[in-house]
Design an enzyme around this catalytic site. Structure first.
Site, PDB file in Angstrom:
ATOM      1  N   GLU A 174      -6.850  33.141 -20.058  1.00 25.68           N
ATOM      2  CA  GLU A 174      -7.902  33.875 -20.765  1.00 25.68           C
ATOM      3  C   GLU A 174      -8.130  35.243 -20.133  1.00 25.68           C
ATOM      4  O   GLU A 174      -8.298  35.357 -18.920  1.00 25.68           O
ATOM      5  CB  GLU A 174      -9.180  33.036 -20.726  1.00 25.68           C
ATOM      6  N   LYS A 202     -11.502  24.342 -17.423  1.00 25.64           N
ATOM      7  CA  LYS A 202     -11.170  25.769 -17.298  1.00 25.64           C
ATOM      8  C   LYS A 202     -11.611  26.216 -15.917  1.00 25.64           C
ATOM      9  O   LYS A 202     -12.714  25.899 -15.483  1.00 25.64           O
ATOM     10  CB  LYS A 202     -11.905  26.541 -18.391  1.00 25.64           C
ATOM     11  N   SER A 244     -16.271  24.907 -17.898  1.00 24.19           N
ATOM     12  CA  SER A 244     -15.748  26.092 -17.240  1.00 24.19           C
ATOM     13  C   SER A 244     -16.293  26.063 -15.815  1.00 24.19           C
ATOM     14  O   SER A 244     -17.505  26.008 -15.620  1.00 24.19           O
ATOM     15  CB  SER A 244     -16.237  27.332 -17.981  1.00 24.19           C
ATOM     16  N   GLY A 252     -18.717  30.105 -24.085  1.00 24.26           N
ATOM     17  CA  GLY A 252     -20.119  29.966 -23.682  1.00 24.26           C
ATOM     18  C   GLY A 252     -20.571  31.149 -22.850  1.00 24.26           C
ATOM     19  O   GLY A 252     -19.759  31.960 -22.395  1.00 24.26           O
ATOM     20  N   ASP A 266     -10.967  37.224 -24.774  1.00 24.04           N
ATOM     21  CA  ASP A 266     -12.412  37.001 -24.734  1.00 24.04           C
ATOM     22  C   ASP A 266     -13.089  38.382 -24.774  1.00 24.04           C
ATOM     23  O   ASP A 266     -13.450  38.880 -25.844  1.00 24.04           O
ATOM     24  CB  ASP A 266     -12.757  36.202 -23.462  1.00 24.04           C
ATOM     25  N   LYS A 317     -17.281  33.877 -29.425  1.00 23.78           N
ATOM     26  CA  LYS A 317     -18.670  33.677 -28.994  1.00 23.78           C
ATOM     27  C   LYS A 317     -19.527  34.448 -29.968  1.00 23.78           C
ATOM     28  O   LYS A 317     -19.315  35.665 -30.123  1.00 23.78           O
ATOM     29  CB  LYS A 317     -18.909  34.255 -27.592  1.00 23.78           C
ATOM     30  N   LYS A 369     -11.726  29.585 -13.066  1.00 23.87           N
ATOM     31  CA  LYS A 369     -11.676  31.040 -12.953  1.00 23.87           C
ATOM     32  C   LYS A 369     -10.620  31.414 -11.912  1.00 23.87           C
ATOM     33  O   LYS A 369     -10.468  30.719 -10.896  1.00 23.87           O
ATOM     34  CB  LYS A 369     -13.042  31.568 -12.519  1.00 23.87           C
ATOM     35  N   ASP A 425      -9.121  31.469 -16.498  1.00 28.24           N
ATOM     36  CA  ASP A 425      -9.816  32.642 -17.049  1.00 28.24           C
ATOM     37  C   ASP A 425      -9.956  33.689 -15.943  1.00 28.24           C
ATOM     38  O   ASP A 425     -10.557  33.423 -14.904  1.00 28.24           O
ATOM     39  CB  ASP A 425     -11.196  32.218 -17.567  1.00 28.24           C
TER      40      ASP A 425
HETATM   41  O1  OSB Z   1     -15.519  34.375 -19.466  1.00 24.18           O
HETATM   42  O2  OSB Z   1     -16.046  32.765 -20.739  1.00 24.18           O
HETATM   43  C1  OSB Z   1     -16.346  33.553 -19.847  1.00 24.18           C
HETATM   44  C2  OSB Z   1     -19.648  32.638 -18.260  1.00 24.18           C
HETATM   45  C3  OSB Z   1     -20.268  33.869 -18.241  1.00 24.18           C
HETATM   46  C4  OSB Z   1     -19.604  34.971 -18.722  1.00 24.18           C
HETATM   47  C5  OSB Z   1     -18.328  34.843 -19.215  1.00 24.18           C
HETATM   48  C6  OSB Z   1     -17.702  33.624 -19.241  1.00 24.18           C
HETATM   49  C7  OSB Z   1     -18.366  32.502 -18.729  1.00 24.18           C
HETATM   50  C8  OSB Z   1     -17.773  31.187 -18.657  1.00 24.18           C
HETATM   51  C9  OSB Z   1     -18.662  29.996 -18.687  1.00 24.18           C
HETATM   52  O3  OSB Z   1     -16.592  31.012 -18.514  1.00 24.18           O
HETATM   53  C10 OSB Z   1     -19.042  29.628 -20.070  1.00 24.18           C
HETATM   54  C11 OSB Z   1     -20.075  28.561 -20.079  1.00 24.18           C
HETATM   55  O4  OSB Z   1     -19.839  27.512 -19.485  1.00 24.18           O
HETATM   56  O5  OSB Z   1     -21.144  28.756 -20.696  1.00 24.18           O
HETATM   57 MG    MG Z   2     -13.795  34.241 -20.570  1.00 20.81          MG
END
Ligand code: OSB
Ligand code: MG
Length: 367
Positions: free
Chosen positions: A214, A162, A136, A291, A239, A263, A164, A189
């Protein structure tokens, strides 16, 4: 099994690089580690994965500490437990506070698996010997920096990217990525950055064969996700909207998504995560494991969870070295050709390095 002692630690570790989403940026991670000790001296570890500020969910590092110290630890201490699945039931009288609950529940699972001398992933019912993971990538200051991050991830063998997105950083950005990487498995996301007023923008994202979008809409808004899903061919992945099995039932009934990001931290622990996995498998909803920029302890729990048969899509549980200069576990979570291989060692399967655990502990409480 009886939990006779609980140790709560507030940790402070700095990530290699800041991670930026539509809701803000983190580099210094303040999180909790919970140790539970049974009457035979087995120690289980869990991670309190909340952030310092309540952007992602309402919980914070400080609320998790408070809830564990004042409510969860007293419920658990000196109580006879047949199986870790009971912990979810014991915690039912406490509303929400899923990440606080998960930290403790995961620690009980680890202690229980160590007691059985079995790897946690097998105790959970996992069947995959190796799991596929992607990365991500947070928002970057420039597109060329984003390309560098994607190039590095692909070079490291990750098979799914992924990124953002947020308003102003969406259609152009995804188009640019698609031009440069026409076939890479890609998803976006939004971390709740849009509303239904942005329908035109979200519709345009349909052109880029994304695996999923997402959490485009509000964290508490499954209903509008259902309205949006009707207008899109790209599956929506929920999520932030999913805190429990019941939330998934609602999402399925309303047809609010095609995919769920599971999660354990966000849903109160591994037992609830497994129930959600089973439900989704039954209804043909795809699941993958997300994550929380965790240390190796939370990461090991996510890896164990991902060994369940329904986790058919790559997770966000990238290798420890993707985030950290050094991790709390030996060996680190290692990714080879886009896969993490399951460990045969008991419990989480990785050894917690006590010296490093102490080094990053800023506050400690024995209960
Ligand atoms: O939206 O999945 C998410 C990190 C922190 C809070 C929310 C998210 C995320 C990530 C990274 O997208 C997840 C990771 O690499 O641990
Ligand atoms: Mg997310």
């Amino acid at each position: 099994m009886r939990i006779e002692k609980i140790v709560l630690r507030e940790m402070n570790m700095t990530m290699k690089a800041p991670f930026t989403t539509s809701f803000g940026s983190v580099q210094e991670k303040r999180f909790l580690i919970v140790e539970v000790y049974d009457e035979l001296g087995n120690c289980g570890y869990g991670e309190g994965e909340a952030f310092e500020a309540p952007w992602y969910t309402e919980e914070t590092t400080a609320t998790c500490w408070h809830i564990i110290e004042s409510f969860l630890a007293p419920i658990l201490l000196n109580r006879d437990i047949e199986h870790p699945r009971e912990v979810t039931q014991f915690f039912k009288p406490i509303r929400r506070n899923m990440m606080a609950k998960s930290a403790v529940e995961c620690a009980v699972w680890d202690a229980y698996a160590k007691r059985l001398d079995e790897p946690l992933w097998k105790v959970l019912g996992g069947t995959r010997e190796k799991i596929a993971v992607g990365v991500s990538i947070g928002l970057q200051p420039t597109t060329s920096q984003l390309y560098d991050k994607i190039d590095a991830a692909l070079e490291d063998g990750y098979g799914r990217i992924k990124v953002k997105i947020k308003p102003g950083n969406d259609v152009q950005l995804i188009r640019a990525i698609r031009e440069r990487y026409p076939d890479v498995p890609l998803m976006a996301d939004a971390n709740s950055a849009y509303t239904l007023d942005d329908m035109d923008i979200l519709r345009q994202l349909d052109a880029f064969h994304l695996m999923m979008i997402e959490q485009p809409l509000g964290a508490d808004d499954i209903l509008n996700h259902a309205k949006l899903q009707k207008e899109l061919t790209t599956p929506i992945c929920l999520d932030e909207s999913i805190h429990s099995y019941e939330d998934v039932v609602t999402a399925i009934e309303l047809r609010g998504c095609g995919v769920i990001n599971v999660k354990q931290a966000r849903v109160g622990g591994l037992e609830e995560a497994r129930r959600i996995h089973d439900l989704c498998l039954h209804h043909g909803i795809k699941v993958w494991c997300g994550g929380m920029l965790e240390s190796g302890i939370g990461r090991a729990h996510a890896v164990a969870l991902t060994s369940l048969e329904g986790f058919t899509m790559p997770g966000d549980t990238a290798g420890s070295d993707h985030y950290w200069y050094e991790d709390l576990i030996d060996p680190i979570v290692d990714v080879e050709g886009g896969y993490v291989h399951m460990k045969d060692a008991p419990g989480i399967g990785y050894k917690v390095n006590r010296e490093r655990l102490d080094k990053y502990t800023e506050r400690k409480l024995e209960l």
